[in-house]
Enzyme design. Structure first.
Site, PDB file in Angstrom:
ATOM      1  N   GLY A  28      30.319  34.106  41.933  1.00  0.00           N
ATOM      2  CA  GLY A  28      31.393  33.359  41.277  1.00  0.00           C
ATOM      3  C   GLY A  28      31.739  32.125  42.089  1.00  0.00           C
ATOM      4  N   VAL A 106      34.706  36.607  40.447  1.00  0.00           N
ATOM      5  CA  VAL A 106      34.491  36.131  39.075  1.00  0.00           C
ATOM      6  C   VAL A 106      35.803  36.170  38.291  1.00  0.00           C
ATOM      7  CG1 VAL A 106      32.066  36.807  39.046  1.00  0.00           C
ATOM      8  CG2 VAL A 106      33.817  38.464  38.366  1.00  0.00           C
ATOM      9  N   THR A 108      38.628  37.098  35.601  1.00  0.00           N
ATOM     10  CA  THR A 108      39.077  38.364  34.995  1.00  0.00           C
ATOM     11  C   THR A 108      40.169  38.040  33.962  1.00  0.00           C
ATOM     12  OG1 THR A 108      40.575  38.551  36.895  1.00  0.00           O
ATOM     13  CG2 THR A 108      38.571  39.861  36.972  1.00  0.00           C
ATOM     14  N   GLU A 177      42.963  37.455  46.775  1.00  0.00           N
ATOM     15  CA  GLU A 177      43.182  36.100  47.291  1.00  0.00           C
ATOM     16  C   GLU A 177      44.574  35.611  46.884  1.00  0.00           C
ATOM     17  OE1 GLU A 177      41.451  34.263  49.461  1.00  0.00           O
ATOM     18  OE2 GLU A 177      43.332  33.182  49.257  1.00  0.00           O
ATOM     19  N   GLU A 181      46.559  26.847  43.800  1.00  0.00           N
ATOM     20  CA  GLU A 181      45.813  25.617  43.555  1.00  0.00           C
ATOM     21  C   GLU A 181      46.640  24.413  43.992  1.00  0.00           C
ATOM     22  OE1 GLU A 181      44.004  25.539  39.640  1.00  0.00           O
ATOM     23  OE2 GLU A 181      43.433  27.635  39.876  1.00  0.00           O
ATOM     24  N   PHE A 242      56.294  38.940  41.166  1.00  0.00           N
ATOM     25  CA  PHE A 242      57.535  38.527  41.841  1.00  0.00           C
ATOM     26  C   PHE A 242      57.695  37.002  41.812  1.00  0.00           C
ATOM     27  CE2 PHE A 242      59.912  41.797  44.426  1.00  0.00           C
ATOM     28  CZ  PHE A 242      59.413  42.894  43.745  1.00  0.00           C
ATOM     29  N   CYS A 292      46.813  32.402  36.526  1.00  0.00           N
ATOM     30  CA  CYS A 292      47.125  33.704  37.132  1.00  0.00           C
ATOM     31  C   CYS A 292      48.434  34.346  36.679  1.00  0.00           C
ATOM     32  CB  CYS A 292      47.149  33.561  38.648  1.00  0.00           C
ATOM     33  SG  CYS A 292      45.551  33.105  39.307  1.00  0.00           S
ATOM     34  N   LYS A 295      48.531  35.972  33.110  1.00  0.00           N
ATOM     35  CA  LYS A 295      47.487  37.008  33.046  1.00  0.00           C
ATOM     36  C   LYS A 295      47.875  38.224  33.892  1.00  0.00           C
ATOM     37  CE  LYS A 295      43.789  36.217  35.760  1.00  0.00           C
ATOM     38  NZ  LYS A 295      43.582  37.245  36.786  1.00  0.00           N
TER      39      LYS A 295
HETATM   40  N1  NAD Z   1      42.436  30.259  40.494  1.00  0.00           N
HETATM   41  C1  NAD Z   1      43.227  30.711  41.441  1.00  0.00           C
HETATM   42  O1  NAD Z   1      44.037  29.963  41.993  1.00  0.00           O
HETATM   43  C2  NAD Z   1      43.164  32.143  41.884  1.00  0.00           C
HETATM   44  C3  NAD Z   1      43.844  32.520  43.056  1.00  0.00           C
HETATM   45  C4  NAD Z   1      43.779  33.850  43.467  1.00  0.00           C
HETATM   46  C5  NAD Z   1      43.047  34.771  42.734  1.00  0.00           C
HETATM   47  N2  NAD Z   1      42.390  34.376  41.608  1.00  0.00           N
HETATM   48  C6  NAD Z   1      41.566  35.371  40.903  1.00  0.00           C
HETATM   49  O2  NAD Z   1      40.207  35.167  41.341  1.00  0.00           O
HETATM   50  C7  NAD Z   1      39.295  35.419  40.270  1.00  0.00           C
HETATM   51  C8  NAD Z   1      38.455  34.187  40.019  1.00  0.00           C
HETATM   52  O3  NAD Z   1      39.305  33.144  39.575  1.00  0.00           O
HETATM   53  P1  NAD Z   1      38.792  31.643  39.467  1.00  0.00           P
HETATM   54  O4  NAD Z   1      39.990  30.823  39.144  1.00  0.00           O
HETATM   55  O5  NAD Z   1      37.957  31.313  40.649  1.00  0.00           O
HETATM   56  O6  NAD Z   1      37.836  31.733  38.192  1.00  0.00           O
HETATM   57  P2  NAD Z   1      36.831  30.621  37.670  1.00  0.00           P
HETATM   58  O7  NAD Z   1      36.757  30.779  36.206  1.00  0.00           O
HETATM   59  O8  NAD Z   1      37.198  29.287  38.247  1.00  0.00           O
HETATM   60  O9  NAD Z   1      35.430  31.011  38.338  1.00  0.00           O
HETATM   61  C9  NAD Z   1      34.749  32.194  38.048  1.00  0.00           C
HETATM   62  C10 NAD Z   1      33.250  31.918  38.168  1.00  0.00           C
HETATM   63  O10 NAD Z   1      32.573  33.160  38.054  1.00  0.00           O
HETATM   64  C11 NAD Z   1      31.343  32.940  37.382  1.00  0.00           C
HETATM   65  N3  NAD Z   1      30.821  34.201  36.884  1.00  0.00           N
HETATM   66  C12 NAD Z   1      31.265  34.948  35.842  1.00  0.00           C
HETATM   67  N4  NAD Z   1      30.526  36.051  35.725  1.00  0.00           N
HETATM   68  C13 NAD Z   1      29.593  36.015  36.707  1.00  0.00           C
HETATM   69  C14 NAD Z   1      28.536  36.889  37.104  1.00  0.00           C
HETATM   70  N5  NAD Z   1      28.302  38.032  36.428  1.00  0.00           N
HETATM   71  N6  NAD Z   1      27.764  36.541  38.164  1.00  0.00           N
HETATM   72  C15 NAD Z   1      27.991  35.383  38.831  1.00  0.00           C
HETATM   73  N7  NAD Z   1      28.974  34.518  38.500  1.00  0.00           N
HETATM   74  C16 NAD Z   1      29.769  34.837  37.447  1.00  0.00           C
HETATM   75  C17 NAD Z   1      31.726  31.948  36.294  1.00  0.00           C
HETATM   76  O11 NAD Z   1      30.578  31.270  35.801  1.00  0.00           O
HETATM   77  C18 NAD Z   1      32.704  31.031  37.051  1.00  0.00           C
HETATM   78  O12 NAD Z   1      32.050  29.904  37.610  1.00  0.00           O
HETATM   79  C19 NAD Z   1      40.168  35.856  39.092  1.00  0.00           C
HETATM   80  O13 NAD Z   1      40.232  37.249  39.083  1.00  0.00           O
HETATM   81  C20 NAD Z   1      41.522  35.252  39.414  1.00  0.00           C
HETATM   82  O14 NAD Z   1      42.569  35.973  38.828  1.00  0.00           O
HETATM   83  C21 NAD Z   1      42.424  33.082  41.179  1.00  0.00           C
HETATM   84  O1  UPG Z   2      59.531  26.749  41.812  1.00  0.00           O
HETATM   85  C1  UPG Z   2      58.542  26.745  41.076  1.00  0.00           C
HETATM   86  C2  UPG Z   2      57.259  27.097  41.543  1.00  0.00           C
HETATM   87  C3  UPG Z   2      56.198  27.078  40.652  1.00  0.00           C
HETATM   88  N1  UPG Z   2      56.380  26.710  39.355  1.00  0.00           N
HETATM   89  C4  UPG Z   2      55.244  26.700  38.416  1.00  0.00           C
HETATM   90  O2  UPG Z   2      54.570  27.937  38.498  1.00  0.00           O
HETATM   91  C5  UPG Z   2      53.181  27.766  38.212  1.00  0.00           C
HETATM   92  C6  UPG Z   2      52.327  28.402  39.288  1.00  0.00           C
HETATM   93  O3  UPG Z   2      52.480  27.681  40.495  1.00  0.00           O
HETATM   94  P1  UPG Z   2      51.814  28.149  41.873  1.00  0.00           P
HETATM   95  O4  UPG Z   2      52.136  29.554  42.118  1.00  0.00           O
HETATM   96  O5  UPG Z   2      52.199  27.174  42.899  1.00  0.00           O
HETATM   97  O6  UPG Z   2      50.255  27.929  41.591  1.00  0.00           O
HETATM   98  P2  UPG Z   2      49.034  28.942  41.311  1.00  0.00           P
HETATM   99  O7  UPG Z   2      47.818  28.220  41.708  1.00  0.00           O
HETATM  100  O8  UPG Z   2      49.133  29.485  39.935  1.00  0.00           O
HETATM  101  O9  UPG Z   2      49.220  30.143  42.383  1.00  0.00           O
HETATM  102  C7  UPG Z   2      49.732  31.418  42.029  1.00  0.00           C
HETATM  103  O10 UPG Z   2      48.722  32.216  41.474  1.00  0.00           O
HETATM  104  C8  UPG Z   2      47.589  32.411  42.352  1.00  0.00           C
HETATM  105  C9  UPG Z   2      46.555  33.164  41.560  1.00  0.00           C
HETATM  106  O11 UPG Z   2      46.725  34.529  41.587  1.00  0.00           O
HETATM  107  C10 UPG Z   2      48.061  33.131  43.602  1.00  0.00           C
HETATM  108  O12 UPG Z   2      46.947  33.354  44.465  1.00  0.00           O
HETATM  109  C11 UPG Z   2      49.119  32.306  44.299  1.00  0.00           C
HETATM  110  O13 UPG Z   2      49.604  32.994  45.435  1.00  0.00           O
HETATM  111  C12 UPG Z   2      50.266  32.051  43.311  1.00  0.00           C
HETATM  112  O14 UPG Z   2      51.239  31.197  43.908  1.00  0.00           O
HETATM  113  C13 UPG Z   2      52.965  26.254  38.092  1.00  0.00           C
HETATM  114  O15 UPG Z   2      52.940  25.891  36.728  1.00  0.00           O
HETATM  115  C14 UPG Z   2      54.187  25.670  38.775  1.00  0.00           C
HETATM  116  O16 UPG Z   2      54.526  24.404  38.284  1.00  0.00           O
HETATM  117  C15 UPG Z   2      57.643  26.356  38.900  1.00  0.00           C
HETATM  118  O17 UPG Z   2      57.810  26.038  37.727  1.00  0.00           O
HETATM  119  N2  UPG Z   2      58.689  26.385  39.773  1.00  0.00           N
END
Ligand code: NAD
Ligand code: UPG
EC number: 1.1.1.22
Length: 491
Positions: A28, A106, A108, A177, A181, A242, A292, A295
């Site tokens: 992923g 990957v 979810t 993780e 972002e 939370f 996130c 979901k």
């Molecule tokens: N985006 C975030 O900020 C964030 C932060 C913390 C946790 N997470 C979690 O981490 C996970 C990944 O999130 P993301 O935002 O990186 O997703 P994403 O959609 O950006 O990336 C997922 C990647 O996995 C690939 N993939 C799917 N199935 C696959 C397979 N069978 N083999 C190899 N590659 C495959 C897809 O092509 C895609 O490029 C999710 O469960 C999400 O909830 C996301």
């Molecule tokens: O005081 C606040 C803080 C955040 N937001 C909004 O909340 C959303 C999420 O923001 P943020 O949490 O900063 O970004 P994410 O990248 O979605 O990160 C969250 O989701 C990730 C995916 O699970 C986790 O890893 C992180 O810890 C968690 O902060 C955004 O639309 C923000 O604009 C507000 O409206 N008010």
């Protein structure tokens, strides 16, 4: 493996693949897999890290300087290690075979059909990764769940891995993780904590130690928390629940502030001084977005429902109900203040990403606001510094089911602009939907001069200086702030 292509950084040191003593493969190459592995590679030059994906386009982009995601500081970190000990590949089988440790990172997403549709997380991709590992592995591996998953998913992963017919032994760890972002690089380089869950057996504890040894290269030991698998999986969902709950809580209060002339940012400030409450995540907004929060809260709701805890499920579901209300409330206010009609009016939308410093549009409030504006037959002029027009249309379709087949005028009703000034040109209103820093320092006098009058500003992110804009002549509405006194109806 490392292909030199245009814009690609050449490796600074070349070490043969076999010379590395430890190999990590990450399945992923998305928002989590790419940045996380780039930091591991940067901080552990002795480990060979390869990120694999089923998408050739995604991998090709990681191998250029035009990365598939925008994240401040990411390119520099990638360039430091790419071709040295960081690689991006679609040769999934070879990389799994070679790896000592395989991360599953990957997507979810929320299920869209079938049992639990609209709530449960679909762990299909995780299972497919486990099946692939079981199919090709011929040496023992530690398999690390990096994806956010329902509690007890490791059980499913473990059972699938056990189908390996060469008798290979696996250990499954949960290592959720917590990066956000826009701040992914500092979040990864100096994490608040690293959580590692595993079986409390000798083999499980040894696997936990193996992963601790990786993180210990740059994370202080007291920030690495080891626990059992289920607590780790559940902690990730609860952490997001939370955080989302805080945003919904302050957003609920923003409505009360608008109705009573209290100032929500003053309320947040007063709350934040209490160390038991803390001052983070108290910014009222047009609603939370991102891939996130919704979901993961819905997933938690679904798990509570499935475990016979309807009251607990309903409690957390209110976080989503309030967020939906906040998004709807914003557009209702816009229409109401603009004399109950925006038909044919031009609305400048400033910001489309779900937060600043990212190009990610998943679940962005902007898509819901724009959809509502289109339903009122407004013409929407959008500017976002990081979101491409094509991405906006993908998001309309994915999140709201709005596409040019069911909305023939979609393409012409949404105009994408090169900057905020062209978006605002001739507009009746500005709607600020992402808190990009550049929106704070715009020349609002210039914008005002080129807008239709009365010129409205609807600030969904607390970006503008209300008094300055009111002096210019704007009619300004800001989430959580008192409303203009010249309105006929102050509620
Ligand atoms: N985006 C975030 O900020 C964030 C932060 C913390 C946790 N997470 C979690 O981490 C996970 C990944 O999130 P993301 O935002 O990186 O997703 P994403 O959609 O950006 O990336 C997922 C990647 O996995 C690939 N993939 C799917 N199935 C696959 C397979 N069978 N083999 C190899 N590659 C495959 C897809 O092509 C895609 O490029 C999710 O469960 C999400 O909830 C996301
Ligand atoms: O005081 C606040 C803080 C955040 N937001 C909004 O909340 C959303 C999420 O923001 P943020 O949490 O900063 O970004 P994410 O990248 O979605 O990160 C969250 O989701 C990730 C995916 O699970 C986790 O890893 C992180 O810890 C968690 O902060 C955004 O639309 C923000 O604009 C507000 O409206 N008010």
């Amino acid at each position: 493996m490392f292909k030199a292509s245009e814009g690609t950084t050449p490796p600074s040191v070349t070490m043969a693949t076999d010379e590395f003593k430890y190999h990590i493969c990450c399945m992923g190459a998305g928002y989590v897999g790419g940045p996380t592995m780039a930091v591991i590679a940067q901080r552990c030059p002795h480990i060979r890290v390869c990120v694999v994906d089923i998408s050739q386009t995604q991998i090709d982009a990681w191998n250029t300087d035009d990365l598939p995601i925008y994240e401040p500081g990411l390119l520099e970190v990638v360039k430091e290690s790419r071709g040295r000990n960081l690689f991006f590949s679609t040769d999934i089988d070879s990389e799994i075979k070679r790896a000592d440790m395989v991360f599953i990172s990957v997507n979810t997403p929320t299920k869209t059909t079938g049992i639990g549709a609209g709530k449960a997380a679909n762990i299909k991709n995780c299972e497919l990764c486990a099946r692939k590992i079981a199919e090709v592995a011929d040496t023992p591996k530690v398999v690390v769940e990096k994806s956010t998953v329902p509690v007890r998913t490791a059980e499913a992963v473990r059972r699938v891995l056990a189908t390996n017919d060469r008798g290979v032994k696996f250990q499954v760890l949960s290592n959720p993780e917590f990066l956000a972002e826009g701040t992914a690089m500092p979040d990864l380089q100096e994490p608040s904590r690293v959580l590692i869950g595993g079986m409390q057996t000798d083999a499980g504890l040894a696997a936990i130690q193996e992963l601790v040894d990786v993180y210990s290269n740059w994370v202080p030991k007291d920030r690495i928390l080891a626990t059992n698998t289920w607590s780790s999986e559940l902690s990730k969902l609860v952490a997001n629940a939370f955080l989302a709950q805080r945003v919904s809580s302050i957003n609920s209060i923003s409505a009360l502030c608008e109705a009573t002339d209290a100032d929500c940012s003053e309320v947040s400030r007063a709350l934040g001084y209490d160390p038991r409450i803390g001052n983070k995540f108290l910014n009222a907004s047009v609603g939370f977005g991102g891939s996130c929060f919704q979901k993961d809260v819905l997933n938690l709701v679904y798990i509570c429902e499935s475990t016979g805890l309807p009251e607990v499920a309903e409690y957390w579901n209110q976080v989503i109900v309030m967020n939906d209300h906040q998004k709807a409330r914003f557009t209702q206010l816009m229409v109401k203040r603009m004399f109950n009609t925006i038909t044919g009016k031009k609305i400048a939308v400033l910001g489309f990403a779900f937060k600043k410093d990212t190009g990610d549009t998943r679940e962005t409030p902007a898509v819901f606001v724009c959809k509502a504006l289109l339903e009122e037959q407004a013409r929407v002029q959008v500017y976002d510094p990081q979101v491409k027009r094509s991405q906006m249309f993908i998001e309309f379709d994915y999140t709201c089911g709005v596409n040019k087949d069911n909305t023939p005028k979609l393409e012409e009703s949404i105009v994408t602009c090169e900057d905020a000034y062209s978006a605002a040109d001739g507009a009746h209103a500005l709607a600020i939907l992402t808190e990009w820093d550049e929106f704070k320092t715009l020349d609002y006098q210039r914008i005002y001069n080129n807008m239709a009058k009365p010129a409205f500003v609807f600030d969904g992110r607390g970006v503008v200086d209300i008094e300055v804009l009111r002096k210019i002549g704007f009619e300004v509405y800001c989430i959580g702030k008192s409303r203009p006194k010249y309105s006929l109806d102050s509620k």
